[in-house]
Design a protein around this motif. Structure first.
Motif, PDB file in Angstrom:
ATOM      1  N   VAL A  36       0.928  -0.605  -0.046  1.00 56.29           N
ATOM      2  CA  VAL A  36      -0.344  -0.145   0.469  1.00 56.29           C
ATOM      3  C   VAL A  36       1.171   1.361   0.249  1.00 56.29           C
ATOM      4  CG1 VAL A  36      -1.582   0.958   1.426  1.00 56.29           C
ATOM      5  CG2 VAL A  36      -2.131  -1.136   0.696  1.00 56.29           C
ATOM      6  N   VAL A  37       1.627   1.465   0.773  1.00 54.21           N
ATOM      7  CA  VAL A  37       2.708   2.637   1.046  1.00 54.21           C
ATOM      8  C   VAL A  37       3.611   2.730  -0.267  1.00 54.21           C
ATOM      9  CG1 VAL A  37       4.663   3.471   1.934  1.00 54.21           C
ATOM     10  CG2 VAL A  37       3.045   2.579   3.855  1.00 54.21           C
ATOM     11  N   GLY A  38       4.031   1.768  -0.979  1.00 54.24           N
ATOM     12  CA  GLY A  38       4.852   1.640  -2.174  1.00 54.24           C
ATOM     13  C   GLY A  38       4.142   1.838  -2.706  1.00 54.24           C
ATOM     14  N   PHE A  39       2.768   1.734  -3.448  1.00 55.35           N
ATOM     15  CA  PHE A  39       1.721   2.173  -4.616  1.00 55.35           C
ATOM     16  C   PHE A  39       1.382   3.655  -4.116  1.00 55.35           C
ATOM     17  CE2 PHE A  39      -2.525   2.784  -5.620  1.00 55.35           C
ATOM     18  CZ  PHE A  39      -2.353   2.637  -6.994  1.00 55.35           C
ATOM     19  N   SER A  40       1.379   4.250  -2.551  1.00 55.19           N
ATOM     20  CA  SER A  40       1.021   6.015  -2.595  1.00 55.19           C
ATOM     21  C   SER A  40       2.408   6.025  -3.710  1.00 55.19           C
ATOM     22  CB  SER A  40       0.914   5.553  -1.210  1.00 55.19           C
ATOM     23  OG  SER A  40      -0.511   4.902  -0.752  1.00 55.19           O
ATOM     24  N   ILE A  41       3.507   5.724  -3.142  1.00 56.46           N
ATOM     25  CA  ILE A  41       4.602   6.705  -3.732  1.00 56.46           C
ATOM     26  C   ILE A  41       4.954   6.939  -5.136  1.00 56.46           C
ATOM     27  CG2 ILE A  41       7.014   6.441  -3.393  1.00 56.46           C
ATOM     28  CD1 ILE A  41       7.364   5.667  -0.461  1.00 56.46           C
ATOM     29  N   PHE A  42       4.700   5.092  -5.765  1.00 50.86           N
ATOM     30  CA  PHE A  42       5.007   5.506  -7.085  1.00 50.86           C
ATOM     31  C   PHE A  42       3.822   6.636  -7.793  1.00 50.86           C
ATOM     32  CE2 PHE A  42       7.279   1.698  -5.709  1.00 50.86           C
ATOM     33  CZ  PHE A  42       8.064   1.850  -7.184  1.00 50.86           C
ATOM     34  N   ALA A  43       2.040   6.340  -7.217  1.00 50.94           N
ATOM     35  CA  ALA A  43       1.715   7.175  -7.581  1.00 50.94           C
ATOM     36  C   ALA A  43       1.194   8.664  -7.688  1.00 50.94           C
ATOM     37  CB  ALA A  43      -0.237   6.550  -6.874  1.00 50.94           C
TER      38      ALA A  43
END
Length: 223
Positions: A36-43
């Motif tokens: 979830v955190v990684g997706f938020s950063i990339f998004a």
């Protein structure tokens, strides 16, 4: 005894199974949080990037105007506008006018050693000296009198010849030039300077007095 051992083993296995289930659940939660955190950063990075970089690059390659630049985006033969609102053509015209104006500036003076008397260090002449203007009309006679219009206009010409203002000049002597009709001779110094000059001026009809010759003196012979 065997029955007790079997029960203990069974309880141990059940306890171990529950522990494994809890550990696996925690690992799964941690992995999920990481995703979830990684997706938020990339998004977030994707949102900050240009939405259509290919289109932007293509537009620039095609010669589309850059709104931050002063050019119109076309190459060759076109006038460009500068940040001050002037274009190349206007600037060229201004430079041409400036060049033309410099043509009205005085040329280099001709300087020779000595002069009309031993007291003259050097003589300065300039064919580009111009009349200083006049308010007088009709026939003219040289009048060396402080109450006459000639007086002020002659002093303007004397100051012009030595490169100063008439209010910043001391006149030690002023007389008619008996050798030349309409001429006058003055001995002057700029205020704050000991350098004395003998200045020859002459009258030009309708235009006033103009310098003819300046003699730089070794000493002020009218002091």
């Amino acid at each position: 005894m065997d029955e007790y051992s079997n029960r203990s083993r069974l309880r141990y296995r059940e306890k171990r199974k529950k522990t494994n289930i809890i550990l696996n659940s925690l690992i799964a939660i941690v992995i999920l949080l990481i995703l979830v955190v990684g997706f938020s950063i990339f998004a977030g990075n994707d949102d900050a990037a240009p939405k259509n970089p290919d289109k932007t690059q293509a537009g620039q390659k095609a010669g589309s105007p850059d709104k931050n630049s002063g050019n119109n985006g076309e190459s060759g033969g076109q006038d460009s506008t500068h940040g001050d609102g002037t274009d190349d053509k206007s600037q060229d015209d201004d430079e041409s006018e400036t060049d033309e104006d410099t043509g009205d500036e005085e040329g280099e003076p001709v300087i020779t050693e000595g002069g009309s008397s031993p007291n003259v260090k050097r003589t300065i002449e300039n064919q580009d000296w111009k009349p200083v203007g006049t308010s007088q009309t009709g026939d003219h006679q040289v009048v060396v009198d402080s109450s006459s219009p000639d007086w002020d206009e002659m002093h303007t010409a004397l100051a012009y010849a030595i490169g100063t203002d008439k209010n910043n000049m001391t006149t030690w002597w002023l007389e008619r030039d008996k050798s030349k009709e309409g001429g006058a001779i003055g001995t002057v110094t700029a205020k704050g300077s000991d350098q004395a000059y003998r200045v020859y001026i002459e009258w030009v009809d309708g235009e006033g007095y103009k310098p003819v010759k300046v003699e730089e003196l070794y000493e002020n012979d009218k002091k």
